[in-house]
Design an enzyme around this catalytic site. Structure first.
Site, PDB file in Angstrom:
ATOM      1  N   HIS A 213     -11.062   8.265  -0.496  1.00  0.00           N
ATOM      2  CA  HIS A 213     -10.150   8.856   0.487  1.00  0.00           C
ATOM      3  C   HIS A 213      -8.971   9.546  -0.186  1.00  0.00           C
ATOM      4  O   HIS A 213      -8.416  10.513   0.352  1.00  0.00           O
ATOM      5  CB  HIS A 213      -9.645   7.780   1.450  1.00  0.00           C
ATOM      6  CG  HIS A 213      -8.907   6.656   0.799  1.00  0.00           C
ATOM      7  ND1 HIS A 213      -9.467   5.834  -0.150  1.00  0.00           N
ATOM      8  CD2 HIS A 213      -7.620   6.215   0.960  1.00  0.00           C
ATOM      9  CE1 HIS A 213      -8.584   4.950  -0.548  1.00  0.00           C
ATOM     10  NE2 HIS A 213      -7.458   5.157   0.092  1.00  0.00           N
TER      11      HIS A 213
ATOM     12  N   TYR B  90      -0.769  11.460   1.960  1.00  0.00           N
ATOM     13  CA  TYR B  90      -1.691  11.306   0.828  1.00  0.00           C
ATOM     14  C   TYR B  90      -1.709  12.545  -0.055  1.00  0.00           C
ATOM     15  O   TYR B  90      -1.791  12.437  -1.279  1.00  0.00           O
ATOM     16  CB  TYR B  90      -3.103  11.005   1.340  1.00  0.00           C
ATOM     17  CG  TYR B  90      -3.350   9.532   1.544  1.00  0.00           C
ATOM     18  CD1 TYR B  90      -3.928   8.766   0.543  1.00  0.00           C
ATOM     19  CD2 TYR B  90      -3.015   8.901   2.740  1.00  0.00           C
ATOM     20  CE1 TYR B  90      -4.169   7.415   0.715  1.00  0.00           C
ATOM     21  CE2 TYR B  90      -3.245   7.552   2.929  1.00  0.00           C
ATOM     22  CZ  TYR B  90      -3.822   6.809   1.911  1.00  0.00           C
ATOM     23  OH  TYR B  90      -4.050   5.467   2.087  1.00  0.00           O
TER      24      TYR B  90
ATOM     25  N   HIS C  74      -7.082  -6.966   0.711  1.00  0.00           N
ATOM     26  CA  HIS C  74      -6.021  -5.965   0.660  1.00  0.00           C
ATOM     27  C   HIS C  74      -4.952  -6.213   1.718  1.00  0.00           C
ATOM     28  O   HIS C  74      -3.765  -6.003   1.459  1.00  0.00           O
ATOM     29  CB  HIS C  74      -6.628  -4.576   0.852  1.00  0.00           C
ATOM     30  CG  HIS C  74      -5.630  -3.458   0.832  1.00  0.00           C
ATOM     31  ND1 HIS C  74      -4.906  -3.125  -0.287  1.00  0.00           N
ATOM     32  CD2 HIS C  74      -5.234  -2.600   1.808  1.00  0.00           C
ATOM     33  CE1 HIS C  74      -4.105  -2.102  -0.018  1.00  0.00           C
ATOM     34  NE2 HIS C  74      -4.279  -1.772   1.253  1.00  0.00           N
TER      35      HIS C  74
ATOM     36  N   ASP D 168       0.835  -1.194   0.000  1.00  0.00           N
ATOM     37  CA  ASP D 168       0.000   0.000   0.000  1.00  0.00           C
ATOM     38  C   ASP D 168       0.879   1.257   0.000  1.00  0.00           C
ATOM     39  O   ASP D 168       1.693   1.429  -0.895  1.00  0.00           O
ATOM     40  CB  ASP D 168      -0.956  -0.062   1.206  1.00  0.00           C
ATOM     41  CG  ASP D 168      -2.019   1.008   1.212  1.00  0.00           C
ATOM     42  OD1 ASP D 168      -3.046   0.819   0.531  1.00  0.00           O
ATOM     43  OD2 ASP D 168      -1.827   2.033   1.905  1.00  0.00           O
ATOM     44  N   ARG D 169       0.773   2.138   0.991  1.00  0.00           N
ATOM     45  CA  ARG D 169       1.597   3.350   1.012  1.00  0.00           C
ATOM     46  C   ARG D 169       3.076   2.991   1.013  1.00  0.00           C
ATOM     47  O   ARG D 169       3.886   3.635   0.349  1.00  0.00           O
ATOM     48  CB  ARG D 169       1.292   4.205   2.248  1.00  0.00           C
ATOM     49  CG  ARG D 169      -0.157   4.576   2.447  1.00  0.00           C
ATOM     50  CD  ARG D 169      -0.764   5.263   1.251  1.00  0.00           C
ATOM     51  NE  ARG D 169      -0.157   6.573   1.000  1.00  0.00           N
ATOM     52  CZ  ARG D 169      -0.430   7.317  -0.080  1.00  0.00           C
ATOM     53  NH1 ARG D 169      -1.245   6.862  -1.013  1.00  0.00           N
ATOM     54  NH2 ARG D 169       0.140   8.497  -0.231  1.00  0.00           N
TER      55      ARG D 169
END
Length: 292
Positions: free
Chosen positions: A152, A212, A272, A107-108
């Site tokens: 988001h 983000y 996920h 993910d990030r």
């Protein structure tokens, strides 16, 4: 006290620009750095790290802005640029004596790992990516109502002020919604682990939003510059992801192949949070990557 990896040493190490990162370090052998995703901490690697530590030195930091790591104020876009966060990881590994290492991100953390692979090809020996496409491609594949799955991303891309206030006002509901919606097997995330993710995320709203926000600005600029220059990942790359291409109408393997000529692209039936839902599968994919 924050939950962490049992049997690992828990230390603070220098990152870039004076930032300090918290990290769990265990095992021995060739080094592998594991980077967590959102809305999580290094704790997400607890099962995979244990398996890898049987043959490797495993380093699991909290990204800047997350968990127990420093959370600098985003005084300019570079503070949470993935380029800066990648420099954190290279600096941290060097502090442990590792000038070359394998890097896996979720993910990030996968976006940080991608940037590290492009910026530090002499340092990253192998690159593992879990459940993302590069930032530039991410924005390009989100179209119409299907983009609602990433609402988001758009919320936290807004100018400072409102996103932080909205999220802080209902932090547990906001962060908890992703833990619920993105898991195929909720039992893979015990109550104490879920509570730790919620606690850590609620304490880091401003820095998470800044992370983000960077991906809607400076990170896109960096990816576009590399695309224009024809830059590619020089090391072996393994990507494991859900079948987002089928859901959003694009060829995920082709997207990655454009960046990674030496690519092993795999689809998983796990959700996920695959490192927690399918740790044997993910550990095996990483071990296959390291053998290339």
């Amino acid at each position: 006290m924050a939950l962490t990896l049992p049997g690992f040493d828990h230390i603070r190490l220098p990152g870039a620009d004076g930032v300090e990162l918290a990290a769990a370090v265990g095992g021995s052998g060739s080094p592998v750095v594991l980077l967590h995703g959102f809305p999580q901490t290094h704790l997400m690697w607890r099962h995979v790290a244990e398996r890898l530590a049987e043959e490797h030195t495993v380093i699991c930091p909290d990204l800047r802005g997350y968990g127990a790591s420093d959370k600098p104020t985003a005084t300019d876009p570079d503070v949470y640029a993935k380029r800066t966060m990648a420099a954190d990881v290279v600096t941290l590994a060097a502090a442990l004596g590792h000038e070359r290492f394998a890097l896996v991100g979720h993910d990030r953390g996968a976006l940080v790992a991608f940037r590290a692979g492009l910026d530090h090809p002499e340092t990253i020996t192998h690159l593992g990516i879990l459940d993302v496409v590069p930032t530039l491609d991410m924005w390009n594949v989100l179209h119409g109502v299907s983009a609602a799955v990433g609402y988001h991303l758009f919320l936290m891309a807004q100018p400072p002020g409102l996103p932080e206030a909205m999220i802080a006002g209902s932090a547990d509901a906001f962060f908890g919604s992703f833990l619920d919606a993105w898991a195929n097997d909720p039992t893979a995330m015990p109550k104490d682990v879920r509570a730790e993710y919620l606690r850590a995320s609620a304490a880091a709203v401003t820095s998470i939003v800044a992370d983000y926000r960077a991906s809607a600005g400076i990170d896109v600029m960096h990816d576009q510059a590399d695309l224009d220059a024809g830059s590619q990942l020089a090391m072996p790359v393994t990507v494991v992801q859900q079948d987002w291409g089928a859901q959003l109408g694009y060829d995920a393997a082709a997207v990655w192949k454009a960046w990674a000529p030496d690519l092993d692209h795999r689809l998983t039936r796990a959700g996920h949070f695959m490192a927690e839902e399918a740790p044997d599968e993910i550990a095996a994919a990483i071990q296959d990557l390291l053998a290339r």
